[in-house]
Design a protein around this motif. Structure first.
Motif, PDB file in Angstrom:
ATOM      1  N   ILE A   1      10.466  11.678  -4.444  1.00 17.51           N
ATOM      2  CA  ILE A   1       9.212  12.441  -4.476  1.00 17.51           C
ATOM      3  C   ILE A   1       9.487  13.871  -4.918  1.00 17.51           C
ATOM      4  CG2 ILE A   1       7.352  13.386  -3.051  1.00 17.51           C
ATOM      5  CD1 ILE A   1       7.395  10.783  -1.456  1.00 17.51           C
ATOM      6  N   ALA A   2      10.541  14.473  -4.375  1.00 16.84           N
ATOM      7  CA  ALA A   2      10.893  15.847  -4.747  1.00 16.84           C
ATOM      8  C   ALA A   2      11.228  15.951  -6.224  1.00 16.84           C
ATOM      9  CB  ALA A   2      12.075  16.329  -3.902  1.00 16.84           C
ATOM     10  N   ALA A   3      11.770  14.860  -6.791  1.00 13.79           N
ATOM     11  CA  ALA A   3      12.114  14.836  -8.215  1.00 13.79           C
ATOM     12  C   ALA A   3      10.912  14.462  -9.080  1.00 13.79           C
ATOM     13  CB  ALA A   3      13.248  13.846  -8.466  1.00 13.79           C
ATOM     14  N   HIS A   4       9.767  14.221  -8.429  1.00 17.21           N
ATOM     15  CA  HIS A   4       8.543  13.792  -9.143  1.00 17.21           C
ATOM     16  C   HIS A   4       8.829  12.560  -9.996  1.00 17.21           C
ATOM     17  CE1 HIS A   4       6.337  17.256  -7.684  1.00 17.21           C
ATOM     18  NE2 HIS A   4       7.334  18.043  -8.079  1.00 17.21           N
ATOM     19  N   ASP A   5       9.446  11.576  -9.333  1.00 16.00           N
ATOM     20  CA  ASP A   5       9.808  10.300  -9.968  1.00 16.00           C
ATOM     21  C   ASP A   5       8.961   9.199  -9.335  1.00 16.00           C
ATOM     22  OD1 ASP A   5      10.938   7.974 -10.908  1.00 16.00           O
ATOM     23  OD2 ASP A   5      12.891   8.282  -9.952  1.00 16.00           O
ATOM     24  N   PRO A   6       7.760   8.924  -9.872  1.00 22.32           N
ATOM     25  CA  PRO A   6       6.868   7.950  -9.252  1.00 22.32           C
ATOM     26  C   PRO A   6       7.473   6.558  -9.091  1.00 22.32           C
ATOM     27  CG  PRO A   6       5.680   9.255 -10.870  1.00 22.32           C
ATOM     28  CD  PRO A   6       7.121   9.576 -11.041  1.00 22.32           C
ATOM     29  N   GLU A   7       8.088   6.050 -10.159  1.00 25.86           N
ATOM     30  CA  GLU A   7       8.674   4.711 -10.094  1.00 25.86           C
ATOM     31  C   GLU A   7       9.783   4.668  -9.043  1.00 25.86           C
ATOM     32  OE1 GLU A   7       7.689   2.041 -11.464  1.00 25.86           O
ATOM     33  OE2 GLU A   7       6.316   2.709 -13.038  1.00 25.86           O
ATOM     34  N   GLY A   8      10.627   5.699  -9.048  1.00 29.09           N
ATOM     35  CA  GLY A   8      11.718   5.746  -8.088  1.00 29.09           C
ATOM     36  C   GLY A   8      11.223   5.858  -6.656  1.00 29.09           C
ATOM     37  N   ALA A   9      10.179   6.640  -6.441  1.00 28.74           N
ATOM     38  CA  ALA A   9       9.620   6.793  -5.097  1.00 28.74           C
ATOM     39  C   ALA A   9       9.012   5.486  -4.606  1.00 28.74           C
ATOM     40  CB  ALA A   9       8.564   7.895  -5.096  1.00 28.74           C
ATOM     41  N   SER A  10       8.307   4.803  -5.502  1.00 28.74           N
ATOM     42  CA  SER A  10       7.698   3.524  -5.144  1.00 28.74           C
ATOM     43  C   SER A  10       8.760   2.503  -4.773  1.00 28.74           C
ATOM     44  CB  SER A  10       6.850   3.005  -6.311  1.00 28.74           C
ATOM     45  OG  SER A  10       6.300   1.737  -6.006  1.00 28.74           O
ATOM     46  N   GLU A  11       9.811   2.424  -5.573  1.00 29.33           N
ATOM     47  CA  GLU A  11      10.884   1.465  -5.308  1.00 29.33           C
ATOM     48  C   GLU A  11      11.628   1.816  -4.026  1.00 29.33           C
ATOM     49  OE1 GLU A  11      13.093  -1.858  -5.593  1.00 29.33           O
ATOM     50  OE2 GLU A  11      11.386  -1.321  -6.876  1.00 29.33           O
ATOM     51  N   ALA A  12      11.844   3.106  -3.787  1.00 28.33           N
ATOM     52  CA  ALA A  12      12.535   3.534  -2.565  1.00 28.33           C
ATOM     53  C   ALA A  12      11.718   3.175  -1.329  1.00 28.33           C
ATOM     54  CB  ALA A  12      12.812   5.031  -2.609  1.00 28.33           C
ATOM     55  N   MET A  13      10.395   3.349  -1.402  1.00 24.97           N
ATOM     56  CA  MET A  13       9.537   2.997  -0.276  1.00 24.97           C
ATOM     57  C   MET A  13       9.531   1.489  -0.060  1.00 24.97           C
ATOM     58  SD  MET A  13       7.539   4.091   2.147  1.00 24.97           S
ATOM     59  CE  MET A  13       6.858   5.709   1.742  1.00 24.97           C
TER      60      MET A  13
ATOM     61  N   LEU B   1       0.816  -1.209   0.000  1.00 21.00           N
ATOM     62  CA  LEU B   1       0.000   0.000   0.000  1.00 21.00           C
ATOM     63  C   LEU B   1       0.857   1.269   0.000  1.00 21.00           C
ATOM     64  CD1 LEU B   1      -2.766  -1.068   2.549  1.00 21.00           C
ATOM     65  CD2 LEU B   1      -2.968  -0.920   0.060  1.00 21.00           C
ATOM     66  N   GLU B   2       1.901   1.287   0.827  1.00 17.33           N
ATOM     67  CA  GLU B   2       2.709   2.507   0.919  1.00 17.33           C
ATOM     68  C   GLU B   2       3.563   2.728  -0.328  1.00 17.33           C
ATOM     69  OE1 GLU B   2       4.316   4.275   4.370  1.00 17.33           O
ATOM     70  OE2 GLU B   2       3.634   2.632   5.657  1.00 17.33           O
ATOM     71  N   SER B   3       3.981   1.655  -0.988  1.00 18.95           N
ATOM     72  CA  SER B   3       4.731   1.820  -2.242  1.00 18.95           C
ATOM     73  C   SER B   3       3.844   2.497  -3.282  1.00 18.95           C
ATOM     74  CB  SER B   3       5.224   0.467  -2.752  1.00 18.95           C
ATOM     75  OG  SER B   3       6.179  -0.085  -1.887  1.00 18.95           O
ATOM     76  N   ASP B   4       2.587   2.076  -3.336  1.00 22.70           N
ATOM     77  CA  ASP B   4       1.659   2.675  -4.292  1.00 22.70           C
ATOM     78  C   ASP B   4       1.365   4.127  -3.927  1.00 22.70           C
ATOM     79  OD1 ASP B   4      -0.306   2.251  -6.582  1.00 22.70           O
ATOM     80  OD2 ASP B   4      -1.653   2.965  -5.008  1.00 22.70           O
ATOM     81  N   MET B   5       1.238   4.403  -2.617  1.00 22.26           N
ATOM     82  CA  MET B   5       0.974   5.780  -2.200  1.00 22.26           C
ATOM     83  C   MET B   5       2.174   6.680  -2.446  1.00 22.26           C
ATOM     84  SD  MET B   5      -1.535   5.566   1.155  1.00 22.26           S
ATOM     85  CE  MET B   5      -0.822   4.141   1.976  1.00 22.26           C
ATOM     86  N   ALA B   6       3.388   6.143  -2.322  1.00 20.38           N
ATOM     87  CA  ALA B   6       4.582   6.931  -2.639  1.00 20.38           C
ATOM     88  C   ALA B   6       4.614   7.263  -4.126  1.00 20.38           C
ATOM     89  CB  ALA B   6       5.841   6.166  -2.235  1.00 20.38           C
ATOM     90  N   TYR B   7       4.186   6.303  -4.957  1.00 19.06           N
ATOM     91  CA  TYR B   7       4.100   6.523  -6.398  1.00 19.06           C
ATOM     92  C   TYR B   7       3.173   7.713  -6.689  1.00 19.06           C
ATOM     93  CZ  TYR B   7       3.211   5.448 -11.357  1.00 19.06           C
ATOM     94  OH  TYR B   7       3.100   5.514 -12.728  1.00 19.06           O
ATOM     95  N   LEU B   8       1.998   7.694  -6.055  1.00 22.83           N
ATOM     96  CA  LEU B   8       1.031   8.770  -6.268  1.00 22.83           C
ATOM     97  C   LEU B   8       1.525  10.091  -5.705  1.00 22.83           C
ATOM     98  CD1 LEU B   8      -2.244   6.809  -5.424  1.00 22.83           C
ATOM     99  CD2 LEU B   8      -1.516   7.612  -7.685  1.00 22.83           C
ATOM    100  N   ALA B   9       2.176  10.028  -4.531  1.00 25.60           N
ATOM    101  CA  ALA B   9       2.682  11.257  -3.923  1.00 25.60           C
ATOM    102  C   ALA B   9       3.715  11.933  -4.817  1.00 25.60           C
ATOM    103  CB  ALA B   9       3.290  10.947  -2.555  1.00 25.60           C
ATOM    104  N   ALA B  10       4.549  11.134  -5.486  1.00 27.15           N
ATOM    105  CA  ALA B  10       5.564  11.714  -6.377  1.00 27.15           C
ATOM    106  C   ALA B  10       4.910  12.429  -7.559  1.00 27.15           C
ATOM    107  CB  ALA B  10       6.504  10.620  -6.867  1.00 27.15           C
ATOM    108  N   ARG B  11       3.734  11.995  -7.949  1.00 26.56           N
ATOM    109  CA  ARG B  11       3.012  12.643  -9.043  1.00 26.56           C
ATOM    110  C   ARG B  11       2.260  13.873  -8.574  1.00 26.56           C
ATOM    111  NH1 ARG B  11      -0.872   8.484 -11.823  1.00 26.56           N
ATOM    112  NH2 ARG B  11      -1.421  10.435 -12.854  1.00 26.56           N
ATOM    113  N   LEU B  12       1.753  13.831  -7.329  1.00 31.27           N
ATOM    114  CA  LEU B  12       0.799  14.842  -6.895  1.00 31.27           C
ATOM    115  C   LEU B  12       1.344  15.860  -5.901  1.00 31.27           C
ATOM    116  CD1 LEU B  12      -2.231  12.420  -6.315  1.00 31.27           C
ATOM    117  CD2 LEU B  12      -1.811  13.856  -8.324  1.00 31.27           C
ATOM    118  N   ALA B  13       2.450  15.557  -5.262  1.00 34.96           N
ATOM    119  CA  ALA B  13       2.933  16.407  -4.170  1.00 34.96           C
ATOM    120  C   ALA B  13       3.288  17.807  -4.644  1.00 34.96           C
ATOM    121  CB  ALA B  13       4.146  15.757  -3.502  1.00 34.96           C
ATOM    122  N   GLY B  14       2.820  18.796  -3.893  1.00 36.31           N
ATOM    123  CA  GLY B  14       3.176  20.180  -4.160  1.00 36.31           C
ATOM    124  C   GLY B  14       4.382  20.594  -3.339  1.00 36.31           C
ATOM    125  N   GLU B  15       4.769  21.853  -3.468  1.00 40.20           N
ATOM    126  CA  GLU B  15       5.966  22.345  -2.786  1.00 40.20           C
ATOM    127  C   GLU B  15       5.831  22.269  -1.262  1.00 40.20           C
ATOM    128  OE1 GLU B  15       9.015  23.144  -3.844  1.00 40.20           O
ATOM    129  OE2 GLU B  15       8.236  22.293  -5.718  1.00 40.20           O
TER     130      GLU B  15
END
Length: 256
Positions: free
Chosen positions: A221-233, A124-138
């Motif tokens: 997440i800061a780099a808006h890299d969904p795949e990378g954020a998911s894998e890191a999580m 669940l958290e890997s998927d949420m990290a993926y979404l956060a990298a796409r949606l997160a604002g400053e």
């Protein structure tokens, strides 16, 4: 009747309540949940009859019936006409229920249930990290950085570190917008954050390694890299759990 005695039907009596609980039905339920999970009342067998449960716990039939109703809601028993109240198999139990999950964790020497919990959280958290990298604002990105930097300063204070750790993950879950997944993770975590078998024995090195994982997640997440954020999580949750459970000789069941 003392705690060391048995009822006439051979059912062991739980330790006497020094102070009768305000909610007797829930207190009886908690004891029966523990007994069912421990196998005192095995799956496929009936619970002791009402009169015996009344005598065992020193409560009225109304209290016992309410306790059985709660057990039904948790999926632990099924009332069958003519057969009594039957204990159901573990596959029918509500594993998100606080009492059921806590009792199962306490009884599981193999740590398999905690492995399952980690796998669920990781998914669940890997998927949420993926979404956060796409949606997160400053603002979200700044909050994550502030938490990561602060945790670097807290590696010698594992209690406060753990509070910031949970906050870091929660910021990501909120940023994902997936309220259901966040609720499931928070419900699972609430059952184990005070459990030594899940939390392990936090040391400075463990906190340092953990926050390195947090920083990698933040950077992706800061780099808006969904795949990378998911894998890191995914990597962070896996590695952090393997370190915490290392003291156990039980085989690891974590699978991708």
């Amino acid at each position: 009747m003392t705690a060391s005695q048995e009822s006439p039907g051979g059912v062991s009596v739980p330790p006497a309540w020094v102070r009768r609980p305000a909610n007797l039905a829930r207190a009886v339920t908690a004891e029966l949940v523990e007994r069912i999970v421990r196998g005192v009342h095995p799956s496929g067998t009936p619970l002791p009859p009402e009169p015996m449960l009344c005598e065992t716990f020193g409560v009225s039939r109304t209290v016992v019936r309410e306790a059985v109703k709660i057990l039904q809601e948790k999926g632990l028993v099924q009332v069958r006409q003519g057969a009594g109240t039957m204990v159901t198999p573990p596959t029918s139990w509500d594993m998100l229920d606080e009492l059921v999950l806590a009792a199962t964790i306490d009884m599981d020497e193999s740590l398999a249930i905690l492995d399952d919990l980690v796998v669920t959280r990781r998914l669940l958290e890997s998927d949420m990290a993926y979404l956060a990298a796409r949606l997160a604002g400053e603002e979200t990105i700044e909050r994550l950085l502030a938490l990561v930097d602060r945790m670097d300063e807290l590696v010698d204070d594992h209690v406060t570190y753990a509070e910031h750790d949970r906050a870091f993950h929660d910021v990501i879950m909120q940023a994902s917008g997936n309220r259901i997944a966040r609720a499931v993770v928070r419900a699972l975590e609430s059952q184990v954050i005070n459990t030594a078998r899940y939390m392990g024995d936090p040391q400075r090195a463990q906190c340092v390694a953990s926050n390195q994982g947090h920083r990698r997640i933040y950077e992706r997440i800061a780099a808006h890299d969904p795949e990378g954020a998911s894998e890191a999580m995914f990597t962070h949750i896996t590695e952090a759990w393997l370190v915490r459970r290392k003291a156990s000789s039980a085989p690891v069941r974590l699978q991708r």
